[in-house]
Design an enzyme around this catalytic site. Sequence first.
Site, PDB file in Angstrom:
ATOM      1  N   ASP A 162       0.888  -1.345   0.106  1.00  0.00           N
ATOM      2  CA  ASP A 162       0.071  -0.050   0.080  1.00  0.00           C
ATOM      3  C   ASP A 162       0.896   1.203  -0.003  1.00  0.00           C
ATOM      4  OD1 ASP A 162      -1.593   2.205   0.446  1.00  0.00           O
ATOM      5  OD2 ASP A 162      -2.868   1.223   1.959  1.00  0.00           O
ATOM      6  N   HIS A 191       0.797   7.950   3.910  1.00  0.00           N
ATOM      7  CA  HIS A 191       1.444   7.070   4.899  1.00  0.00           C
ATOM      8  C   HIS A 191       3.145   7.473   5.016  1.00  0.00           C
ATOM      9  CE1 HIS A 191      -2.398   5.201   5.376  1.00  0.00           C
ATOM     10  NE2 HIS A 191      -2.243   4.912   4.127  1.00  0.00           N
ATOM     11  N   ILE A 246       0.415   9.517   8.468  1.00  0.00           N
ATOM     12  CA  ILE A 246      -0.368   8.530   9.551  1.00  0.00           C
ATOM     13  C   ILE A 246      -0.286   7.059   9.128  1.00  0.00           C
ATOM     14  CG2 ILE A 246      -2.003  10.356  10.099  1.00  0.00           C
ATOM     15  CD1 ILE A 246      -3.960   8.575   8.143  1.00  0.00           C
ATOM     16  N   GLY A 284      -4.271   1.973   8.248  1.00  0.00           N
ATOM     17  CA  GLY A 284      -5.147   1.309   9.046  1.00  0.00           C
ATOM     18  C   GLY A 284      -5.167  -0.185   9.236  1.00  0.00           C
TER      19      GLY A 284
HETATM   20  C1  LIG Z   1     -12.075   0.059  -0.912  1.00  0.00           C
HETATM   21  C2  LIG Z   1     -10.581  -0.085  -1.313  1.00  0.00           C
HETATM   22  C3  LIG Z   1      -9.895   0.934  -0.931  1.00  0.00           C
HETATM   23  C4  LIG Z   1      -9.506   1.025   0.539  1.00  0.00           C
HETATM   24  C5  LIG Z   1      -8.117   2.028   0.475  1.00  0.00           C
HETATM   25  C6  LIG Z   1      -7.588   2.100   1.692  1.00  0.00           C
HETATM   26  C7  LIG Z   1      -6.375   2.797   1.792  1.00  0.00           C
HETATM   27  C8  LIG Z   1      -5.773   3.123   3.311  1.00  0.00           C
HETATM   28  C9  LIG Z   1      -6.015   4.220   3.796  1.00  0.00           C
HETATM   29  C10 LIG Z   1      -5.896   4.286   5.221  1.00  0.00           C
HETATM   30  O1  LIG Z   1      -5.102   3.313   5.782  1.00  0.00           O
HETATM   31  S1  LIG Z   1      -5.938   5.583   6.392  1.00  0.00           S
HETATM   32  C11 LIG Z   1      -5.774   5.176   8.033  1.00  0.00           C
HETATM   33  C12 LIG Z   1      -6.540   4.458   8.573  1.00  0.00           C
HETATM   34  N1  LIG Z   1      -7.968   5.182   8.781  1.00  0.00           N
HETATM   35  C13 LIG Z   1      -8.120   6.069   9.655  1.00  0.00           C
HETATM   36  O2  LIG Z   1      -7.235   6.525  10.328  1.00  0.00           O
HETATM   37  C14 LIG Z   1      -9.535   6.759   9.907  1.00  0.00           C
HETATM   38  C15 LIG Z   1      -9.991   6.848  11.231  1.00  0.00           C
HETATM   39  N2  LIG Z   1     -11.335   7.297  11.430  1.00  0.00           N
HETATM   40  C16 LIG Z   1     -11.808   8.571  11.507  1.00  0.00           C
HETATM   41  O3  LIG Z   1     -10.932   9.275  11.217  1.00  0.00           O
HETATM   42  C17 LIG Z   1     -13.122   8.924  11.502  1.00  0.00           C
HETATM   43  O4  LIG Z   1     -13.781   7.941  12.050  1.00  0.00           O
HETATM   44  C18 LIG Z   1     -13.858   9.094   9.973  1.00  0.00           C
HETATM   45  C19 LIG Z   1     -13.837   7.843   9.092  1.00  0.00           C
HETATM   46  C20 LIG Z   1     -13.064  10.333   9.528  1.00  0.00           C
HETATM   47  C21 LIG Z   1     -15.322   9.331  10.237  1.00  0.00           C
HETATM   48  O5  LIG Z   1     -15.640  10.423  11.402  1.00  0.00           O
HETATM   49  P1  LIG Z   1     -16.797  11.382  11.212  1.00  0.00           P
HETATM   50  O6  LIG Z   1     -16.658  12.176  12.725  1.00  0.00           O
HETATM   51  O7  LIG Z   1     -16.535  12.350  10.106  1.00  0.00           O
HETATM   52  O8  LIG Z   1     -18.034  10.479  11.021  1.00  0.00           O
HETATM   53  P2  LIG Z   1     -19.462  10.391  11.959  1.00  0.00           P
HETATM   54  O9  LIG Z   1     -19.753  11.793  11.795  1.00  0.00           O
HETATM   55  O10 LIG Z   1     -19.122   9.824  13.226  1.00  0.00           O
HETATM   56  O11 LIG Z   1     -20.221   9.433  10.926  1.00  0.00           O
HETATM   57  C22 LIG Z   1     -20.708   9.726   9.684  1.00  0.00           C
HETATM   58  C23 LIG Z   1     -21.384   8.537   9.033  1.00  0.00           C
HETATM   59  O12 LIG Z   1     -20.396   7.658   8.681  1.00  0.00           O
HETATM   60  C24 LIG Z   1     -20.332   6.510   9.410  1.00  0.00           C
HETATM   61  N3  LIG Z   1     -18.969   6.200   9.812  1.00  0.00           N
HETATM   62  C25 LIG Z   1     -18.303   6.746  10.613  1.00  0.00           C
HETATM   63  N4  LIG Z   1     -17.024   6.112  10.783  1.00  0.00           N
HETATM   64  C26 LIG Z   1     -17.083   5.237   9.971  1.00  0.00           C
HETATM   65  C27 LIG Z   1     -15.877   4.270   9.616  1.00  0.00           C
HETATM   66  N5  LIG Z   1     -14.704   4.290  10.180  1.00  0.00           N
HETATM   67  N6  LIG Z   1     -16.369   3.444   8.786  1.00  0.00           N
HETATM   68  C28 LIG Z   1     -17.530   3.261   8.124  1.00  0.00           C
HETATM   69  N7  LIG Z   1     -18.405   4.087   8.379  1.00  0.00           N
HETATM   70  C29 LIG Z   1     -18.123   5.156   9.333  1.00  0.00           C
HETATM   71  C30 LIG Z   1     -21.280   6.522  10.531  1.00  0.00           C
HETATM   72  O13 LIG Z   1     -21.781   5.342  10.977  1.00  0.00           O
HETATM   73  C31 LIG Z   1     -22.247   7.798  10.169  1.00  0.00           C
HETATM   74  O14 LIG Z   1     -23.262   7.219   9.686  1.00  0.00           O
HETATM   75  P3  LIG Z   1     -24.815   7.088   9.950  1.00  0.00           P
HETATM   76  O15 LIG Z   1     -24.397   6.470  11.460  1.00  0.00           O
HETATM   77  O16 LIG Z   1     -25.051   8.603  10.441  1.00  0.00           O
HETATM   78  O17 LIG Z   1     -25.352   6.563   9.020  1.00  0.00           O
END
Ligand SMILES: CCCCCCC/C=C/C(=O)SCCNC(=O)CCNC(=O)[C@H](O)C(C)(C)COP(=O)(O)OP(=O)(O)OC[C@H]1O[C@@H](n2cnc3c(N)ncnc32)[C@H](O)[C@@H]1OP(=O)(O)O
Length: 309
Positions: free
Chosen positions: A208, A213, A228, A231
């Site tokens: 990745d 990152h 960062i 994940g």
């Molecule tokens: C598909 C293949 C490609 C994948 C590529 C992957 C590449 C890799 C990248 C990484 O590794 S990035 C590093 C790892 N990830 C993170 O660091 C993310 C950490 N999480 C956050 O920062 C936050 O949780 C967020 C994702 C920004 C969301 O926070 P926010 O406050 O904006 O959301 P909410 O208002 O709480 O929720 C809105 C809505 O979205 C749903 N939701 C929230 N978080 C997630 C999540 N992690 N995954 C899925 N869905 C999420 C939440 O349930 C809300 O929906 P409803 O409940 O309103 O329906």
Amino acid sequence: MSSDASEFDPNRIESYKFPETTYTYSERDVALYALGIGACARDAVDVDQLKFVYHDKGQKFIQVLPTFAALFSLGSLPGGLGLPGLKYDPRLLLHGQQYIELYKPLPSNACLKNTVSLAGLHDKGKAAILEIETKSYDKDSGALLCMNRTTAFLRGAGGFSKSSHPYSYSNYPKDKVPSVKIPKGQPFVVFEDCTQPSQALLYRLSGDYNPLHSDPTFAKVAGFTRPILHGLCTLGFSVRAIVKCICRGDPNLVKCISGRFLLHVYPGETLLTEMWLEGLRVIYQTKVKERSRTVLSGYVDLHGLSSSL
Ligand SMILES: CCCCCCC/C=C/C(=O)SCCNC(=O)CCNC(=O)[C@H](O)C(C)(C)COP(=O)(O)OP(=O)(O)OC[C@H]1O[C@@H](n2cnc3c(N)ncnc32)[C@H](O)[C@@H]1OP(=O)(O)O
């Protein structure tokens, strides 16, 4: 009605047929991955970890950590998320969730055939959530080894619904949605582990190469003070802790893994993985010690419990 090619078009995304892909890995990839998620970093002769990086005690093959399966999901998308109808800013993409089902022990080297499909697409207003399902088959035997459901949280790409009801598509039943309630009582066990400042630079070598990152300028544009951790690297640390503490080092006790990324981790931070045992389910949450923040939560289902537990 025809739509503008530059528009976010959920119908085009839904009807896209992903090409079948192949993914080949060797024992070297397995060992490099294990080092990338911190195996043997604190103790190079740890009896529960050495087998993931070395032919310990004369074993014929290096053993494979269960989260290695997650690599097949990104490996099955060589063109990334360049899907017709999917308009988003790649700099704002975050990994939201990972769900893995393991059907057979993972071989230490293999050539896989991956079939890919859309598992979900949801309009959350401030973000679009895209779920991709990957089924990985051993090319020689045709056996299904594992399934990944990978969730991307595409910040700024929501608001594409054409009706007042937010667009939501899933190819799996709602009761299969990975959700977890953290128990109120004390954890059964807590495992502390340090990520290295260079952790993401090592982990990226498992495939990745997103500059989020590794590139300080890119990370700032994405909203972070510095690059960062992937994940999947954090997930790897957490599940490795579960394999060590609950499975007594046996990776093949793991049946299924679910994790939601709640907050980013900076390489160099200390991870505390708290685990609760409920029957054959390990509920876990991982915190960054320095910031007292939960960064990941989920569960791991086991085939059975180690007799020494
Ligand atoms: C598909 C293949 C490609 C994948 C590529 C992957 C590449 C890799 C990248 C990484 O590794 S990035 C590093 C790892 N990830 C993170 O660091 C993310 C950490 N999480 C956050 O920062 C936050 O949780 C967020 C994702 C920004 C969301 O926070 P926010 O406050 O904006 O959301 P909410 O208002 O709480 O929720 C809105 C809505 O979205 C749903 N939701 C929230 N978080 C997630 C999540 N992690 N995954 C899925 N869905 C999420 C939440 O349930 C809300 O929906 P409803 O409940 O309103 O329906």
